[in-house]
Motif scaffolding. Structure first.
Motif, PDB file in Angstrom:
ATOM      1  N   LEU A   1      -1.381 -23.823  58.802  1.00  0.00           N
ATOM      2  CA  LEU A   1      -2.500 -23.470  59.678  1.00  0.00           C
ATOM      3  C   LEU A   1      -3.722 -23.057  58.859  1.00  0.00           C
ATOM      4  O   LEU A   1      -4.856 -23.414  59.183  1.00  0.00           O
ATOM      5  N   TRP A   2      -3.472 -22.301  57.780  1.00  0.00           N
ATOM      6  CA  TRP A   2      -4.584 -21.893  56.911  1.00  0.00           C
ATOM      7  C   TRP A   2      -5.233 -23.101  56.258  1.00  0.00           C
ATOM      8  O   TRP A   2      -6.469 -23.208  56.210  1.00  0.00           O
ATOM      9  N   LEU A   3      -4.408 -24.021  55.767  1.00  0.00           N
ATOM     10  CA  LEU A   3      -4.964 -25.239  55.159  1.00  0.00           C
ATOM     11  C   LEU A   3      -5.725 -26.065  56.188  1.00  0.00           C
ATOM     12  O   LEU A   3      -6.776 -26.640  55.876  1.00  0.00           O
ATOM     13  N   GLU A   4      -5.203 -26.122  57.408  1.00  0.00           N
ATOM     14  CA  GLU A   4      -5.887 -26.886  58.454  1.00  0.00           C
ATOM     15  C   GLU A   4      -7.272 -26.312  58.732  1.00  0.00           C
ATOM     16  O   GLU A   4      -8.247 -27.041  58.878  1.00  0.00           O
ATOM     17  N   ARG A   5      -7.377 -24.987  58.779  1.00  0.00           N
ATOM     18  CA  ARG A   5      -8.683 -24.362  59.003  1.00  0.00           C
ATOM     19  C   ARG A   5      -9.628 -24.638  57.841  1.00  0.00           C
ATOM     20  O   ARG A   5     -10.836 -24.784  58.033  1.00  0.00           O
ATOM     21  N   ARG A   6      -9.076 -24.690  56.640  1.00  0.00           N
ATOM     22  CA  ARG A   6      -9.916 -24.956  55.463  1.00  0.00           C
ATOM     23  C   ARG A   6     -10.475 -26.376  55.476  1.00  0.00           C
ATOM     24  O   ARG A   6     -11.631 -26.600  55.125  1.00  0.00           O
TER      25      ARG A   6
END
Length: 287
Positions: free
Chosen positions: A270-275
């Motif tokens: 999820l963090w990578l997706e937001r990035r």
């Protein structure tokens, strides 16, 4: 003059004190807001933990088959102190990460190619439909027969399981790109490479990340089953070994550890997706 200076100093101190009090109030409001959000997101989990702890102690469930949560955590702590948890956790994480990354390297480029080139799609679609509808766990004996009982068969099974969500979501993501975007880019003279890099790939990324998250869950699920057959380390091995030896508290701890790995994978993705898709989140917020 001295009285005027004293008055000025008093006003200055009063202003500074007022600003400090206002800053403290803002800090307390933020802390209360954060605590409220954390409680809202974890309330049901805290309730489940409380029920798990209380139910065996008051006789609602048999503590032999469902020990209190505190006993499960205590057994896990003892396993940690002996260094065995690190061994099992390292084995499972290594297999899951290697298999998952290999699936990404193989499935996403192939999905982009199939979604972008119709001839490749027409050629490979029959094979894809046959293989993706074959359950990975049904192929576990085949992987063991062909690749042996070691690490290669387990990692290969993880790759096979994780590849299909990645492949299908990537193909669908490319095919669902708005044709108006493609037409506008071609009108402005974009080359096929520029069109793919500037339009197709950014527009497809959100759906690709959905496939990545589904694939991570599939990888962990299949890995547990694979580790229950012929492994000497890993959380799946810990779960089945504890069950055979009637160490029920360790069995439940192994299940909790697997769940924790799945959650960690999900939040990291999820963090990578937001990035990588921050532009979409901003657009959705404005919309």
């Amino acid at each position: 003059m001295p009285s005027a200076e004293l008055t000025t100093a008093s006003l200055s101190l009063s202003a500074n004190g007022g600003e400090a009090a206002q800053h403290d109030r803002r800090f307390l409001r933020r802390l209360a807001s954060l605590a409220s959000k954390v409680f809202d997101r974890t309330a049901v989990l805290l309730l489940l933990a409380a029920v798990w702890e209380v139910a065996p102690r008051v006789g609602l469930t048999d503590p032999v088959f469902l020990p209190p949560l505190s006993e499960v955590l205590a057994a896990g702590w003892q396993l940690t102190l002996k260094g065995q948890l690190t061994e099992h956790l390292g084995a499972s994480l290594g297999r899951a990460l290697v298999g998952f990354l290999l699936a990404i390297v193989i499935a996403i480029p192939l999905g982009l190619l199939i979604g972008w080139v119709p001839r490749v799609a027409n050629f490979l679609n029959p094979l894809i439909e046959v293989l993706r509808n074959t359950a990975p766990l049904a192929l576990l004996p085949v992987f063991i027969l062909l690749l042996g009982i070691g690490e290669v068969s387990k990692i290969s099974l993880v790759v096979y399981s994780a590849a299909w969500p990645l492949l299908i979501n990537t193909i669908g993501a490319v095919r669902q790109v708005d044709p108006l975007f493609i037409k506008a880019a071609r009108t402005m003279g974009a080359t096929p490479l520029q069109l793919f890099h500037k339009v197709i790939l950014p527009a497809a990324l959100p759906s690709i990340f959905v496939g990545v998250r589904i694939a991570s869950a599939s990888a962990v699920l299949v890995l547990v089953a694979a580790e229950m057959v012929g492994a000497k380390a890993g959380l799946g091995f810990l779960i089945i070994y504890s069950q055979y030896n009637f160490q029920i508290d360790l069995m439940y701890f192994g299940i909790l550890a697997i769940t924790s790995i799945g959650l960690a994978f999900n939040y990291a993705l999820l963090w990578l997706e937001r990035r990588f898709t921050g532009w979409k989140i901003s657009a959705d917020a404005k919309g």
